[in-house]
Design a protein around this motif. Structure first.
Motif, mmCIF file in Angstrom:
data_model
loop_
_atom_site.group_PDB
_atom_site.id
_atom_site.type_symbol
_atom_site.label_atom_id
_atom_site.label_comp_id
_atom_site.label_asym_id
_atom_site.label_seq_id
_atom_site.Cartn_x
_atom_site.Cartn_y
_atom_site.Cartn_z
ATOM 1 N N ASN A 270 0.800 -1.222 0.000
ATOM 2 C CA ASN A 270 0.000 0.000 0.000
ATOM 3 C C ASN A 270 0.835 1.276 0.000
ATOM 4 N N ILE A 271 2.012 1.226 0.616
ATOM 5 C CA ILE A 271 2.774 2.483 0.671
ATOM 6 C C ILE A 271 3.797 2.642 -0.461
ATOM 7 N N ILE A 272 4.065 1.550 -1.171
ATOM 8 C CA ILE A 272 5.029 1.656 -2.273
ATOM 9 C C ILE A 272 4.405 2.414 -3.445
ATOM 10 N N GLU A 273 5.143 3.346 -4.018
ATOM 11 C CA GLU A 273 4.669 4.013 -5.229
ATOM 12 C C GLU A 273 5.119 3.155 -6.411
ATOM 13 N N TRP A 274 4.235 2.246 -6.804
ATOM 14 C CA TRP A 274 4.624 1.224 -7.780
ATOM 15 C C TRP A 274 5.039 1.798 -9.129
ATOM 16 N N GLU A 275 4.448 2.946 -9.483
ATOM 17 C CA GLU A 275 4.796 3.527 -10.779
ATOM 18 C C GLU A 275 6.253 4.007 -10.796
ATOM 19 N N LYS A 276 6.847 4.133 -9.621
ATOM 20 C CA LYS A 276 8.245 4.586 -9.567
ATOM 21 C C LYS A 276 9.215 3.398 -9.419
ATOM 22 N N GLN A 277 8.698 2.195 -9.270
ATOM 23 C CA GLN A 277 9.561 1.040 -9.070
ATOM 24 C C GLN A 277 10.071 0.510 -10.410
ATOM 25 N N LYS A 278 11.180 -0.176 -10.344
ATOM 26 C CA LYS A 278 11.790 -0.745 -11.528
ATOM 27 C C LYS A 278 10.897 -1.828 -12.131
ATOM 28 N N ILE A 279 10.879 -1.893 -13.469
ATOM 29 C CA ILE A 279 10.137 -2.954 -14.163
ATOM 30 C C ILE A 279 11.162 -3.959 -14.673
ATOM 31 N N ILE A 280 10.990 -5.212 -14.304
ATOM 32 C CA ILE A 280 11.914 -6.255 -14.758
ATOM 33 C C ILE A 280 11.161 -7.197 -15.689
ATOM 34 N N THR A 281 11.638 -7.333 -16.915
ATOM 35 C CA THR A 281 10.998 -8.245 -17.863
ATOM 36 C C THR A 281 11.838 -9.514 -17.984
ATOM 37 N N LEU A 282 11.202 -10.633 -17.692
ATOM 38 C CA LEU A 282 11.941 -11.915 -17.733
ATOM 39 C C LEU A 282 11.784 -12.588 -19.087
#
Ligand SMILES: [Zn+2]
Length: 282
Positions: A270-282
């Motif tokens: 809930n507190i993580i700003e997901w739009e600012k997190q890294k996107i990892i494509t496997l």
């Protein structure tokens, strides 16, 4: 952000050995989970800390009262598979059936949807990354199985990121909370659970905690049970990792949750700003 989690399995659910691999063998062993859980419940209640409990489906069937108590105390319940088999040793069908059985058994007991998962022994690696697609198919939204370092079993070093991230694979994506790494002398250390937590002295754990922005812990009831029987015929390495530091681990856990504030996985989500997190494509 410090996240407190426990993997709820019996003392004999030790990987890397054949004598405790299947349910048939488990019936030969005494159950110690009730007493081991009481110790954890009492501590968390006294210290007023939140936690996520990754439970085996097998535990939900053998100890439904434990899951009911976890739920009644306001803690979050997630799945740790059904019968604690290494995911990369399973076929797609075996994995699918095991996960389904786990989710059904847990949901039957607590009447709530299960949407968070951790693989036994962090057993998702490059070769079996298809597991993530199956997780999403079965309603899992958050995974906590990435161990972004080398490991005896499992370990996904090439994931390359030890912080919450968006994991994309094929057409699906989920939120990933990997185990955190601590960089020291050009080495990546793990200190937040299992044998690693039991080996390091507390002052060192405290110092690494103080210098970490993100910590994902992973404890087991057996980590705090010095009186558990020893499984015979384990390799020397496995025996060391499984039994080192059992006598002092509970005091260390008590100090840890006295000195630091913890949250469960959903609070972190809930507190993580997901739009600012890294996107990892496997
Ligand atoms: Zn486990």
């Amino acid at each position: 952000m410090n996240i407190l989690t426990f993997d709820i399995e019996e003392w004999f659910h030790i990987l890397d050995n054949d004598s405790t691999k299947t349910e048939k063998e488990w019936s030969n062993y005494e159950y110690r989970l009730d007493a081991n859980m009481d110790r954890i419940f009492e501590l968390l209640d006294r210290k007023n800390q939140k936690a996520t409990f990754f439970c085996l489906g097998w535990v939900a069937r053998e100890f439904p009262h434990i899951l009911k108590k976890i739920d009644a105390m306001g803690f979050e319940i997630a799945t740790h598979s059904d019968r604690h088999q290494l995911a990369y040793e399973q076929t797609k069908d075996e994995f699918k059936n095991d996960l389904e059985s786990s989710i059904n058994s847990i949901e039957d007991v607590i009447g709530k949807k299960v949407s968070i998962y951790r693989a036994p022994g962090f057993s998702i690696k490059e070769e079996n990354k298809w597991v993530f697609e199956e997780l999403v198919k079965q309603g899992i939204e958050i995974d906590c199985s990435i161990f972004p370092a080398k490991r005896t079993h499992g370990g996904f070093e090439s994931y390359g990121h030890a912080e919450p991230s968006i994991l994309n694979i094929g057409d699906v994506s989920l939120k990933e909370f990997p185990i955190n790494l601590f960089e020291m002398a050009n080495k990546n250390l793990i200190f937040s659970g299992g044998g690693y937590f039991r080996i390091f002295p507390y002052w060192m754990i405290k110092s690494m905690m103080n210098r970490s922005d993100y910590v994902m812990t992973y404890f087991h009831p057996r980590d705090f049970d010095p009186d558990q029987p020893m499984i015979e015929n384990l390799s020397a390495a496995r025996r060391f990792k499984s039994y080192v530091g059992l006598g002092t681990a509970f005091t260390k856990l008590e100090r840890l949750i006295t000195d630091f504030d913890f949250m469960d996985v959903s609070q972190a989500d809930n507190i993580i700003e997901w739009e600012k997190q890294k996107i990892i494509t496997l």
